[in-house]
Design a protein around this motif. Sequence first.
Motif, PDB file in Angstrom:
ATOM      1  N   ARG A   7       0.820  -1.210   0.000  1.00  0.00           N
ATOM      2  CA  ARG A   7       0.000   0.000   0.000  1.00  0.00           C
ATOM      3  C   ARG A   7       0.850   1.254   0.000  1.00  0.00           C
ATOM      4  O   ARG A   7       0.488   2.255  -0.611  1.00  0.00           O
ATOM      5  CB  ARG A   7      -0.935  -0.008   1.219  1.00  0.00           C
ATOM      6  N   THR A  11       0.573   3.967  -2.905  1.00  0.00           N
ATOM      7  CA  THR A  11       0.250   5.368  -2.620  1.00  0.00           C
ATOM      8  C   THR A  11       1.299   6.300  -3.199  1.00  0.00           C
ATOM      9  O   THR A  11       0.975   7.349  -3.769  1.00  0.00           O
ATOM     10  CB  THR A  11       0.141   5.592  -1.101  1.00  0.00           C
ATOM     11  N   GLU A 235      -7.657   1.478  -4.921  1.00  0.00           N
ATOM     12  CA  GLU A 235      -7.425   0.280  -4.122  1.00  0.00           C
ATOM     13  C   GLU A 235      -7.469  -0.970  -4.969  1.00  0.00           C
ATOM     14  O   GLU A 235      -7.028  -2.041  -4.534  1.00  0.00           O
ATOM     15  CB  GLU A 235      -8.472   0.176  -3.001  1.00  0.00           C
TER      16      GLU A 235
END
Length: 239
Positions: A7, A11, A235
Motif C-alpha cells: 500500500r 500510494t 485500491e
Amino acid sequence: MGTVIDRRGLTTDVRKTATITGWLMVATFVTSIPAYFFCYAPVRDHPEYITGIGPDPTASVALGAVLELFLIIANVGTAVVPYAIFRRYSESLALGYVTARVLECTFIAIGIISMLTFLLMRQDGTAGDNAAFGETLVAIYDRSFLVGPGFFAVVANGMILGYLMFRSGLVPRGLAILGLIGGPLLAASSIAVMFDLTERGSTIQGLATIPEFIWELSFGIYLIVRGFRPSPILEAAPR
C-alpha cells in the motif's frame, strides 16, 4: 498464496503520477498561451508579411513552433501518464481520452507546419508579391486550431476527463462539473464558428472558454498540490 499489495508503494506511485500529470497540464498552458497570443500574432495579423514586407517574424514564429512541439508532448503526456489509473474505472474512457488528445495534437501539428511553411516562403521569396499565400496559410492555422484545441481538446478535457473525474471521485466533484459544463459549451461555440453563426474570438466564444479554462488549470494545480483523492479505484489491483 494471495497477492500481497504494498500500500505504501501504491500510494507513492499514485501521488507521483498525479504530480507529473498536474505539471504536464500546467505545461499545456505555459506553452500554448504564449505561442498563440504572442509568437504567432504578427503573422496572424499580417499575412502579407509572407511577401517580405514588414519586420521579419522568423524568431517569433519559430519560437511559437517550438513551444507547440512541447505542447504536443505535454498534451499526450496528460493522457498517457495517468492511463493506468484511469483505466481502473473505465478502460474505454481512458483509451478515448488518449485518442482525443492525439487527434488534438494532429491538428496542432498541421498548424505548426502551416506557420513554418509561411516562414519558408518568406525566406525563399517564393510568394512573390502575392499575399494570398500568406492568407491561405494563416487560414489553415486558424481552422486547425479551431478543430484541434477548439474542439477535440474540450472533448478530451471537458467531456471525457470531466466525466472520468466526476464518476471516479479522484478530484472534487464540484471541480469536475466545471469540465462537464465547459466542454460542451466550448465545443458548441467552435461548431457555431464553423457554421458562421459567430466569429472566432467573439464575446460568445470568450465567455464559453471561461469554465473550461478554469477547469483545466484548476485540475493541474489540484493534482500538484493535493494529488488524487482517495477512491475505490485506487485500491483495485492494476489490470
